[in-house]
Design a protein around this motif. Structure first.
Motif, PDB file in Angstrom:
ATOM      1  N   LEU A   1      -9.827   3.595  -6.709  1.00  0.00           N
ATOM      2  CA  LEU A   1      -8.527   4.332  -8.092  1.00  0.00           C
ATOM      3  C   LEU A   1      -8.929   5.857  -7.423  1.00  0.00           C
ATOM      4  O   LEU A   1      -7.193   6.478  -7.397  1.00  0.00           O
ATOM      5  CB  LEU A   1      -8.707   4.039  -8.997  1.00  0.00           C
ATOM      6  CG  LEU A   1      -9.955   2.411  -9.754  1.00  0.00           C
ATOM      7  CD1 LEU A   1      -9.905   2.242 -10.768  1.00  0.00           C
ATOM      8  CD2 LEU A   1      -7.619   2.312  -9.616  1.00  0.00           C
ATOM      9  N   LEU A   2      -9.431   6.277  -7.136  1.00  0.00           N
ATOM     10  CA  LEU A   2     -10.082   7.894  -6.603  1.00  0.00           C
ATOM     11  C   LEU A   2      -8.767   8.132  -5.683  1.00  0.00           C
ATOM     12  O   LEU A   2      -8.523   9.100  -5.837  1.00  0.00           O
ATOM     13  CB  LEU A   2     -11.061   8.095  -6.052  1.00  0.00           C
ATOM     14  CG  LEU A   2     -12.028   8.658  -8.190  1.00  0.00           C
ATOM     15  CD1 LEU A   2     -13.778   8.577  -7.343  1.00  0.00           C
ATOM     16  CD2 LEU A   2     -11.522   9.808  -9.028  1.00  0.00           C
ATOM     17  N   ILE A   3      -9.058   7.862  -4.724  1.00  0.00           N
ATOM     18  CA  ILE A   3      -8.062   7.487  -3.690  1.00  0.00           C
ATOM     19  C   ILE A   3      -7.037   7.386  -4.103  1.00  0.00           C
ATOM     20  O   ILE A   3      -5.548   8.161  -3.972  1.00  0.00           O
ATOM     21  CB  ILE A   3      -7.930   6.021  -2.484  1.00  0.00           C
ATOM     22  CG1 ILE A   3      -9.387   6.521  -1.772  1.00  0.00           C
ATOM     23  CG2 ILE A   3      -7.039   5.962  -1.004  1.00  0.00           C
ATOM     24  CD1 ILE A   3      -9.769   8.140  -0.899  1.00  0.00           C
TER      25      ILE A   3
ATOM     26  N   VAL B   1      -0.978  10.547  -5.206  1.00  0.00           N
ATOM     27  CA  VAL B   1       0.312  10.979  -6.201  1.00  0.00           C
ATOM     28  C   VAL B   1      -0.103  11.869  -5.811  1.00  0.00           C
ATOM     29  O   VAL B   1       1.394  12.587  -5.783  1.00  0.00           O
ATOM     30  CB  VAL B   1      -0.154   9.543  -7.599  1.00  0.00           C
ATOM     31  CG1 VAL B   1       0.711  10.533  -8.592  1.00  0.00           C
ATOM     32  CG2 VAL B   1      -0.653   8.433  -7.655  1.00  0.00           C
ATOM     33  N   ASN B   2      -1.253  12.849  -6.310  1.00  0.00           N
ATOM     34  CA  ASN B   2      -1.181  14.360  -6.623  1.00  0.00           C
ATOM     35  C   ASN B   2      -0.550  15.059  -4.855  1.00  0.00           C
ATOM     36  O   ASN B   2       0.269  15.659  -4.957  1.00  0.00           O
ATOM     37  CB  ASN B   2      -2.772  14.545  -6.070  1.00  0.00           C
ATOM     38  CG  ASN B   2      -2.797  14.858  -7.101  1.00  0.00           C
ATOM     39  OD1 ASN B   2      -2.642  14.579  -8.169  1.00  0.00           O
ATOM     40  ND2 ASN B   2      -4.264  14.651  -7.573  1.00  0.00           N
TER      41      ASN B   2
ATOM     42  N   GLU C   1       5.415   8.233  -2.008  1.00  0.00           N
ATOM     43  CA  GLU C   1       5.969   7.005  -3.159  1.00  0.00           C
ATOM     44  C   GLU C   1       4.909   5.979  -2.581  1.00  0.00           C
ATOM     45  O   GLU C   1       5.029   5.612  -1.878  1.00  0.00           O
ATOM     46  CB  GLU C   1       7.295   7.445  -2.880  1.00  0.00           C
ATOM     47  CG  GLU C   1       7.588   6.266  -3.830  1.00  0.00           C
ATOM     48  CD  GLU C   1       9.933   6.379  -3.819  1.00  0.00           C
ATOM     49  OE1 GLU C   1      10.422   5.336  -4.173  1.00  0.00           O
ATOM     50  OE2 GLU C   1       9.718   7.509  -2.845  1.00  0.00           O
ATOM     51  N   PRO C   2       4.420   5.329  -3.372  1.00  0.00           N
ATOM     52  CA  PRO C   2       3.625   4.229  -3.572  1.00  0.00           C
ATOM     53  C   PRO C   2       4.480   2.660  -3.406  1.00  0.00           C
ATOM     54  O   PRO C   2       5.938   3.077  -3.739  1.00  0.00           O
ATOM     55  CB  PRO C   2       2.853   3.493  -4.728  1.00  0.00           C
ATOM     56  CG  PRO C   2       3.089   5.080  -5.485  1.00  0.00           C
ATOM     57  CD  PRO C   2       4.067   5.694  -5.209  1.00  0.00           C
ATOM     58  N   THR C   3       4.344   1.993  -2.566  1.00  0.00           N
ATOM     59  CA  THR C   3       5.896   0.947  -2.264  1.00  0.00           C
ATOM     60  C   THR C   3       4.560  -0.390  -3.060  1.00  0.00           C
ATOM     61  O   THR C   3       3.396  -0.006  -4.019  1.00  0.00           O
ATOM     62  CB  THR C   3       4.958  -0.166  -0.452  1.00  0.00           C
ATOM     63  OG1 THR C   3       3.749   0.056  -0.496  1.00  0.00           O
ATOM     64  CG2 THR C   3       5.409   1.638  -0.170  1.00  0.00           C
ATOM     65  N   SER C   4       5.387  -1.052  -2.868  1.00  0.00           N
ATOM     66  CA  SER C   4       4.892  -2.493  -4.196  1.00  0.00           C
ATOM     67  C   SER C   4       3.290  -3.345  -3.811  1.00  0.00           C
ATOM     68  O   SER C   4       2.697  -3.595  -3.645  1.00  0.00           O
ATOM     69  CB  SER C   4       6.251  -3.803  -3.880  1.00  0.00           C
ATOM     70  OG  SER C   4       5.983  -4.614  -2.296  1.00  0.00           O
ATOM     71  N   SER C   5       2.932  -3.304  -2.100  1.00  0.00           N
ATOM     72  CA  SER C   5       2.070  -3.193  -1.830  1.00  0.00           C
ATOM     73  C   SER C   5       0.679  -2.477  -2.143  1.00  0.00           C
ATOM     74  O   SER C   5      -0.070  -3.047  -2.574  1.00  0.00           O
ATOM     75  CB  SER C   5       2.265  -3.580   0.057  1.00  0.00           C
ATOM     76  OG  SER C   5       2.904  -4.229   0.607  1.00  0.00           O
ATOM     77  N   THR C   6       1.513  -1.415  -2.584  1.00  0.00           N
ATOM     78  CA  THR C   6       0.382  -0.211  -2.443  1.00  0.00           C
ATOM     79  C   THR C   6      -0.181  -0.411  -4.500  1.00  0.00           C
ATOM     80  O   THR C   6      -0.881  -0.401  -4.595  1.00  0.00           O
ATOM     81  CB  THR C   6       0.782   1.170  -3.306  1.00  0.00           C
ATOM     82  OG1 THR C   6       1.042   1.880  -1.260  1.00  0.00           O
ATOM     83  CG2 THR C   6      -0.015   2.156  -2.856  1.00  0.00           C
TER      84      THR C   6
END
Length: 688
Positions: free
Chosen positions: A201-203, A208-209, A213-218
């Motif tokens: 979760l820290l990663i 995000v910082n 941009e996250p994907t659906s897999s992320t």
């Protein structure tokens, strides 16, 4: 003129004919070949390909890819060897086919023969090595690469996590000159899968910082990490983000959200996520099914499983495992057998995970024979398979069976763990095998890297106590390299009850109360020991101390499960709708017992009352009421009764005779083990 549908086989033959006539492959021929390969009709594709006189490099490449994807490596190699000209794409494709088929040696041979290797060639070989656990070979090749793109770095990163090299993966991630969203997602997923969900979760927050941009897999990976970390706050925030970005209907995101809320004991939210749209994906349904099980809502879990079947969605291994676990928790062998039948029809009963769940189901529900059959049907047994069966045999008092299985386990070179030896020692305890228990206990530190645990010491103390070796048991406790826990002292105190050693019982009780002054089990055991010895003043004193501390004795109760419905009975219970018939049956059996020479053992009444009242107290024990209920509601089959406390000696003697009177097998599972009563005898041989 009516329109006729021309069969596909005629179209294929026509194309083949045209190809032979024109001596070239037409565009239609390309499309037919591609369609055959896409639908894994490899033999039809081969027939068409071989009729093309001069296939170009594009067709050959497609055919080689088709062979490799269908694990027909020899045919792919034969075609590859015939090619007079081979481009880099074909070389890479052939190397990939070799490593995917598990032939890394052939893949390396081709790789070394290549004159023009590119980054894809290296990455393909590295991925192949890592897939089969050859980490050092992958590292060596990675270090030789003249240039590395992000795909090569990601291959190493993913491979490290897959092979449990978590620290190496984290270091590699920090060294990466460039990271894309796949890199970040691999680290989040890898850390979470290795029990480091908080770090994952820290990663994600760091990602995000960096405005990645996250994907659906992320999102699926990070929500799963939230679920495992029980971080409902962050999970809810990500859920809101997922909705804004339109990923909420992605299959794996939905499944992860269901698991998140289920793990955080919010099944209403899980159900809400599931009901937002009609799902036809097994992953989503299985997440809901498993979630209900985790929240002890086993009826709802089994309803989800039934709904899956009704809409025509075929369950997978995880679905069956969760459904069988819920049946097991409900102690419903009837529902479990129905699920077993569906697994057999789908050919999944021999899967290791499903098979293991079947072993546990049958063992815990009193049918060890069917548990052994389920075990034998598993072709590739893992450690859990062996352990589940050994523990099942131990619970049923079949110590020799457990030791025979262990011998087979050793011969098959299966991995052992601490649970293996806990099950074996428990089997020796329940079967009175003192010397075998001693040898096993001495064998543990010699066998492998397995350490002797508190559970092993507890089992060994129990073995010694049951065999009357109370002083040796106390000496073992004193010589332990770690501090004895409650379980060990309670095993010693329980042994004192069996052999009425008051002096040692008081010492063991003092140690228990020093660890936990509110241990109700110790108060009850000590009180019972005094009652057995007729020391009623001490009984009153112990019970008074117990009341002053606010502790209460757990009432004995027994229950019978019939088609998913539990019928529970307390001692002297009259609340059941069939109470009148139950007590009529009990009175009839009591008269029959006297005819067979049964005399109540009044020591087990454990109350300082008149003898006649003691007899009444004993005859109305909960297990007898449960047995009578089962006798009037079933016919011919074995009766299975569950009890929360250990069955008393008087009931044990009575049930042996009842089984003979009614000519039925009676199975009673108490807090210690299973008892199989048949024809006036018990499987425990009066040793429990």
């Amino acid at each position: 003129m009516p329109n006729y549908v021309v069969p596909r086989c005629y179209i294929s033959r026509s194309i083949i004919g045209l190809a032979r006539f024109y001596r070239v492959a037409s565009p239609t021929c390309y499309s037919i070949l591609s369609e055959h390969l896409k639908n894994q009709r490899i033999d039809e594709a081969k027939e068409l390909f071989e009729r093309i006189p001069s296939p170009n490099i594009y067709l050959c490449t497609k055919m080689i890819a088709g062979y490799a994807e269908n694990l027909r490596l020899n045919e792919a190699l034969q075609l590859f060897d015939k090619m007079p000209v081979k481009d880099t794409v074909m070389w890479n494709l052939m190397i990939k086919g070799c490593v995917e088929c598990g032939n890394t040696e052939m893949g390396l041979k081709l790789f070394e023969e290549m004159t023009q290797r590119n980054v894809v060639s290296y990455t393909t070989m590295i991925s192949g090595y890592l897939k089969f656990g050859k980490v050092e070979e992958a590292e060596s090749l990675f270090s030789e690469m003249p240039q590395r793109d992000v795909a090569a770095w990601n291959a190493m990163l993913y491979g490290y996590f897959e092979n449990g090299r978590v620290e190496e993966a984290v270091k590699l991630f920090e060294l990466m000159p460039y990271r894309n969203v796949i890199s970040w997602t691999s680290v989040i997923s890898g850390l979470d899968q290795h029990g480091r969900s908080d770090e994952a979760l820290l990663i994600f927050k760091k990602m995000v910082n960096f405005f990645i941009e996250p994907t659906s897999s992320t999102f699926a990976s990070v929500i799963t990490a939230c679920a495992n970390a029980r971080d409902l706050g962050l999970g809810s925030e990500i859920h809101a983000c997922v909705v804004k970005l339109g990923y909420q209907y992605d299959t794996y995101v939905t499944a992860s959200l269901i698991t998140l809320y289920a793990n955080c004991m919010r099944m209403n939210d899980s159900s809400k996520v599931f009901s937002e749209r009609l799902h036809i994906n097994i992953v989503v349904w299985t997440s809901l099914l498993t979630g209900y099980g985790l929240n002890y809502k086993h009826k709802e879990a089994l309803k989800v499983f039934g709904d899956m079947i009704r809409i025509g969605l075929l369950p997978n291994q995880s679905s069956f495992t969760s459904a069988l676990n819920s049946s097991c928790e409900m102690e419903s062998i009837d529902l479990g057998k129905e699920i077993h039948g569906v697994a057999v029809k789908l050919g999944l009963n021999t899967d290791a995970f499903v098979g293991n769940s079947l072993v546990v189901l049958y063992s815990k529900c009193g049918n060890i024979n069917d548990g052994l059959i389920a075990f034998k049907e598993i072709p590739e047994k893992n450690t859990v398979s062996w352990n589940s069966t050994i523990v099942g045999c131990a619970q049923h008092g079949f110590g020799n069976w457990a030791l025979t299985l262990f011998a087979q386990m050793v011969r098959s070179r299966a991995d052992m763990d601490d649970i293996t030896f806990t099950g074996l020692l428990a089997a020796c305890s329940h079967s009175g095998m003192l010397e075998k228990g001693r040898r096993l206990f001495q064998y543990i530190p010699q066998s492998s890297s397995i350490e002797v645990t508190l559970e092993h010491y507890s089992c060994m103390v129990d073995i010694l106590c049951r065999s009357g070796k109370l002083n040796e048991a106390e000496d073992l406790v004193k010589s332990m390299p770690m501090r004895p826990n409650l379980s060990i002292w309670l095993a010693l105190l329980s042994g004192c009850k069996k052999h009425l050693n008051l002096e040692l019982a008081e010492r063991a009780a003092d140690n228990i109360f020093h660890l936990d002054p509110n241990c109700s089990a110790a108060y009850v055991l000590l009180s019972n020991i005094y009652a057995f010895s007729g020391r009623w003043n001490d009984v009153a004193r112990v019970r008074g101390n117990m009341r002053r501390r606010g502790n209460t004795k757990q009432p004995g109760c027994s229950w019978v499960n019939q088609m998913g419905i539990r019928h529970t009975f307390l001692s002297g219970d009259t609340s059941h709708p069939l109470s009148r018939r139950i007590y009529e049956k009990l009175e009839m059996l009591t008269e029959k017992l006297k005819e067979y020479g049964y005399v109540p053992d009044q020591r087990y009444a454990l109350h300082d009352v008149e003898d006649e009242q003691k007899e009444v107290l004993l005859s109305y024990h909960s297990e007898r009421l449960a047995i009578c209920f089962a006798l009037i509601t079933t016919h011919g089959s074995a009766i299975t009764v569950m009890k929360n406390l250990r069955v008393c000696g008087d009931c044990h003697s009575a049930i042996k005779l009842i089984a003979k009177i009614v000519d039925r097998e009676i199975i009673v599972r108490d807090s210690s083990r299973f008892h199989h009563f048949r024809d006036g005898f018990c499987s425990c041989s009066d040793y429990w």
